[in-house]
Enzyme design. Structure first.
Site, PDB file in Angstrom:
ATOM      1  N   HIS A   1      23.503 -27.863  17.000  1.00  0.00           N
ATOM      2  CA  HIS A   1      22.612 -27.501  18.106  1.00  0.00           C
ATOM      3  C   HIS A   1      21.166 -27.875  17.760  1.00  0.00           C
ATOM      4  O   HIS A   1      20.493 -28.592  18.522  1.00  0.00           O
ATOM      5  CB  HIS A   1      22.726 -25.997  18.378  1.00  0.00           C
ATOM      6  CG  HIS A   1      21.829 -25.494  19.462  1.00  0.00           C
ATOM      7  ND1 HIS A   1      22.278 -25.202  20.734  1.00  0.00           N
ATOM      8  CD2 HIS A   1      20.498 -25.204  19.477  1.00  0.00           C
ATOM      9  CE1 HIS A   1      21.270 -24.776  21.477  1.00  0.00           C
ATOM     10  NE2 HIS A   1      20.171 -24.765  20.738  1.00  0.00           N
ATOM     11  N   GLU A   2      20.682 -27.388  16.620  1.00  0.00           N
ATOM     12  CA  GLU A   2      19.296 -27.670  16.232  1.00  0.00           C
ATOM     13  C   GLU A   2      19.107 -29.156  15.916  1.00  0.00           C
ATOM     14  O   GLU A   2      18.028 -29.713  16.148  1.00  0.00           O
ATOM     15  CB  GLU A   2      18.893 -26.798  15.045  1.00  0.00           C
ATOM     16  CG  GLU A   2      18.993 -25.295  15.284  1.00  0.00           C
ATOM     17  CD  GLU A   2      18.236 -24.811  16.508  1.00  0.00           C
ATOM     18  OE1 GLU A   2      17.297 -25.509  16.964  1.00  0.00           O
ATOM     19  OE2 GLU A   2      18.581 -23.731  17.032  1.00  0.00           O
TER      20      GLU A   2
ATOM     21  N   HIS B   1      18.261 -30.869  19.108  1.00  0.00           N
ATOM     22  CA  HIS B   1      16.833 -30.754  19.409  1.00  0.00           C
ATOM     23  C   HIS B   1      16.021 -31.762  18.595  1.00  0.00           C
ATOM     24  O   HIS B   1      15.138 -32.450  19.125  1.00  0.00           O
ATOM     25  CB  HIS B   1      16.334 -29.346  19.049  1.00  0.00           C
ATOM     26  CG  HIS B   1      16.694 -28.286  20.030  1.00  0.00           C
ATOM     27  ND1 HIS B   1      16.433 -28.385  21.374  1.00  0.00           N
ATOM     28  CD2 HIS B   1      17.262 -27.061  19.855  1.00  0.00           C
ATOM     29  CE1 HIS B   1      16.838 -27.281  21.988  1.00  0.00           C
ATOM     30  NE2 HIS B   1      17.342 -26.464  21.084  1.00  0.00           N
TER      31      HIS B   1
ATOM     32  N   HIS C   1      16.414 -35.323  19.706  1.00  0.00           N
ATOM     33  CA  HIS C   1      15.683 -35.480  20.965  1.00  0.00           C
ATOM     34  C   HIS C   1      14.202 -35.714  20.662  1.00  0.00           C
ATOM     35  O   HIS C   1      13.567 -36.646  21.186  1.00  0.00           O
ATOM     36  CB  HIS C   1      15.881 -34.226  21.817  1.00  0.00           C
ATOM     37  CG  HIS C   1      15.465 -34.377  23.237  1.00  0.00           C
ATOM     38  ND1 HIS C   1      15.511 -33.325  24.135  1.00  0.00           N
ATOM     39  CD2 HIS C   1      14.977 -35.428  23.942  1.00  0.00           C
ATOM     40  CE1 HIS C   1      15.093 -33.749  25.316  1.00  0.00           C
ATOM     41  NE2 HIS C   1      14.754 -35.010  25.227  1.00  0.00           N
TER      42      HIS C   1
END
Length: 600
Positions: free
Chosen positions: A386-387, A390, A393
């Site tokens: 998940h991180e 980020h 991105h």
């Protein structure tokens, strides 16, 4: 006992020396920038003197913001790694003070810019070709024209920004540094000190008595401080409502969503869709009750894994599995992931005083760092990817876009991260060899969906309700907040508030209620990510290329347009219904496995 910071291996700490080599270098940069900020007054009243003036002042303003972001990130992350250290509390406070000062001296910019006419803009763009880069930036500003105040009013608001943030800072210090939790017994009857990190692990215990004791101990602590937490939350809500009112918005929600150019219908569609699909959550919880053999299911029974398979990962194993799953996104994406994993972008383990939870952070000129509080379980593997979503991105955006567009809308932030989670689920289900392990993976997906889509929408409803209550003159006492939260929790989970009295205090421990209408985006992001992951894993190379283009887009276009180009229309309810269809399909498979394995 949770380790002290100096007991953590260096290789498992993020390397903030890549931002500033030493604390002294940070202090020197802070002092230099403070001096530069004082020179901004020379620009006041001259923004629209000429095309060259507009370009020069725009670029100077952005450059000062860019330098300050780098200073802030260093101070913020140094503070987060041990919130008890007075030195970094001071650094963080100094960075926030300088933010307030910069906001104040740049407060002339928007009011002056709003005076530009269409003819003047056309002439300026023709006279100075370099302004073309900033055309979308200017268009975004002009959309706020009715909400920008006079220069004096903007100065006053900017000067108060540090005060406006005090409620959030007080919450963070109380919750991470000052709050002391009692000792409880773990699965091996060892006495362990309860913390934000150990609480999550204890809630996953197979021993119901361990779960109950940890749950009751945690919320007894929050009950003790409920009035203080109520006051900090009420103050934060009042700040958001006040800001919205003085800027001529109808509500704090309208103001928050307008900052991302998102219509309020997106928020309302989410709540409507989730409410319609609550029977799916109730169905899952009823199945959980049967599998656990607990007819009187309680809130402390909601988080324990239903599987007996020890599907856990050490941190090193998790890194390898994450790389395997994310390889579907291509060689360039995977090379970036490997850099993040090997070049100390990640602060891995919990230590005394460390900020709870997990996040990805950084600025345009730094690595896209990640903070974790690692535990050896499947959930933490999902947190890692998940991180990483980020951070990738951020990495793509910063390397592709100029600084003015080198960040992405908060509305888009949770999509890249939860796309990674969905890709990981697909990978794990694809390679699983036996029913028991498949059961564990499906359990994790259903719990993740519950925790992201259902739970975060519950949070969103609570957040909106307290802002509306304050706007209508209600006082947000702890009693009011407790009752509101207990009622919402009962609606969402179908579990009686009388049988779960401790859950009424949960609002007090949720940091995201200080993030100004952030939480709904976890839910919309997860649903959009479900659609994108389907295209990435089962679609064409064009689908994957469009996804990478989304990661590169930053703020070069409006958020909803960026998503349309990636293949998801978030103004319609279809993407939400599609996500619930995936949940229902996997719930059907889960129920079939329960019957096949004789688990209920």
């Amino acid at each position: 006992m949770v380790l002290q910071r100096n007991e953590i291996n260096e290789k498992d700490k993020w390397d903030l020396s890549t931002i500033f080599a030493t604390d002294q270098a940070w202090e020197d940069a802070l002092n230099q920038l403070s001096e530069e900020v004082e020179t901004v007054d020379q620009y006041v009243g001259h923004l629209l003197d000429s095309a060259q003036s507009l370009l020069e002042i725009t670029e100077r303003s952005l450059e000062l913001e860019r330098q300050l972001e780098k200073l802030y990130v260093y101070a913020h992350m140094k503070n987060d790694q041990d919130t008890r250290e007075a030195k970094y509390q001071e650094y963080y406070a100094k960075a926030m003070t300088l933010y307030s000062q910069l906001d104040q001296v740049l407060s002339f910019y928007e009011p002056e810019f709003m005076e530009i006419t269409e003819e003047q803009m056309t002439a300026f763009l023709a006279a100075e070709p370099k302004l073309e880069l900033y055309k979308h930036f200017f268009d975004q500003l002009l959309q706020k024209k009715n909400h920008v105040l006079s220069q004096r009013e903007e100065e006053l608001l900017a000067g108060a920004s540090e005060i406006f943030g005090s409620a959030s800072e007080t919450f963070a210090i109380l919750d991470n540094a000052d709050l002391t939790f009692p000792y409880v017994l773990d699965d091996e009857d060892n006495e362990v000190q309860l913390s934000h990190g150990t609480y999550v692990r204890l809630m996953e215990s197979k021993n119901r008595e361990v779960r109950r004791c940890a749950y009751e101990a945690l919320y007894a602590t929050y009950e003790q401080f409920q009035h203080t937490y109520a006051k900090t939350l009420q103050t934060n809500v009042k700040v958001q409502n006040y800001r919205a009112k003085v800027r001529n918005y109808e509500s704090a929600r309208q103001a928050a969503l307008a900052a991302n150019f998102v219509p309020e219908s997106v928020y309302d569609n989410l709540v409507s869709a989730v409410r319609k699909h609550l029977p799916l959550l109730h169905r899952y919880l009823a199945l959980r009750s049967k599998i656990l053999g607990i007819p009187d299911l309680k809130m402390y029974d909601v988080y324990t894994p239903l599987s007996s398979v020890d599907y856990s990962f050490t941190y090193d194993e998790a890194l390898k599995k994450a790389e395997e799953a994310l390889a579907v996104l291509g060689d360039d994406y995977l090379s970036r992931v490997k850099r993040a994993f090997s070049e100390r972008w990640i602060d891995v383990y919990e230590n005394q005083g460390k900020r709870s939870g997990a996040y990805s952070g950084g600025s345009y000129d730094t690595n896209a760092f990640m903070l974790l509080n690692w535990q050896d379980n499947l959930d933490n593997l999902f947190t890692l990817v998940h991180e990483t979503g980020h951070s990738m991105h951020s990495s793509y955006t910063r390397e592709t876009q100029p600084y003015v567009y080198g960040d992405y809308s908060i509305f888009l932030a949770e999509i890249a991260s939860t796309t990674n989670e969905n890709i990981l689920t697909e990978k794990l289900l694809e390679e699983v060899q036996d029913d028991a392990t498949r059961f564990a993976i499906l359990n994790n997906f259903l719990d993740g969906f519950r925790g992201t889509v259902f739970r975060q929408t519950q949070f969103a409803e609570f957040e909106h309700a307290i802002h509306q209550a304050d706007q209508n003159g209600e006082v947000l006492t702890s009693e009011f907040l407790n009752e509101l939260y207990a009622d919402l929790n009962e609606t969402y989970y179908g579990l009686s508030k009388e049988d779960n009295p401790e859950i009424q205090y949960e609002w007090a421990r949720i940091p995201h209620f200080y993030y100004n209408y952030y939480v709904y985006q976890y839910s919309t992001g997860f649903a959009a990510a479900s659609a994108l992951a389907e295209k990435i894993v089962h679609g064409s190379q064009e689908d994957r290329d469009r996804y990478i283009d989304y990661l590169k887009a930053g703020k070069s276009d409006y958020p909803l347009n960026v998503m349309r180009k990636a293949g998801v229309d978030m103004e319609k309810e279809d993407y939400l219904n599609d996500a619930f269809a995936v949940f229902e399909r996997r719930l059907d498979e889960f129920e079939a496995l329960v019957e096949k394995l004789g688990l209920a």
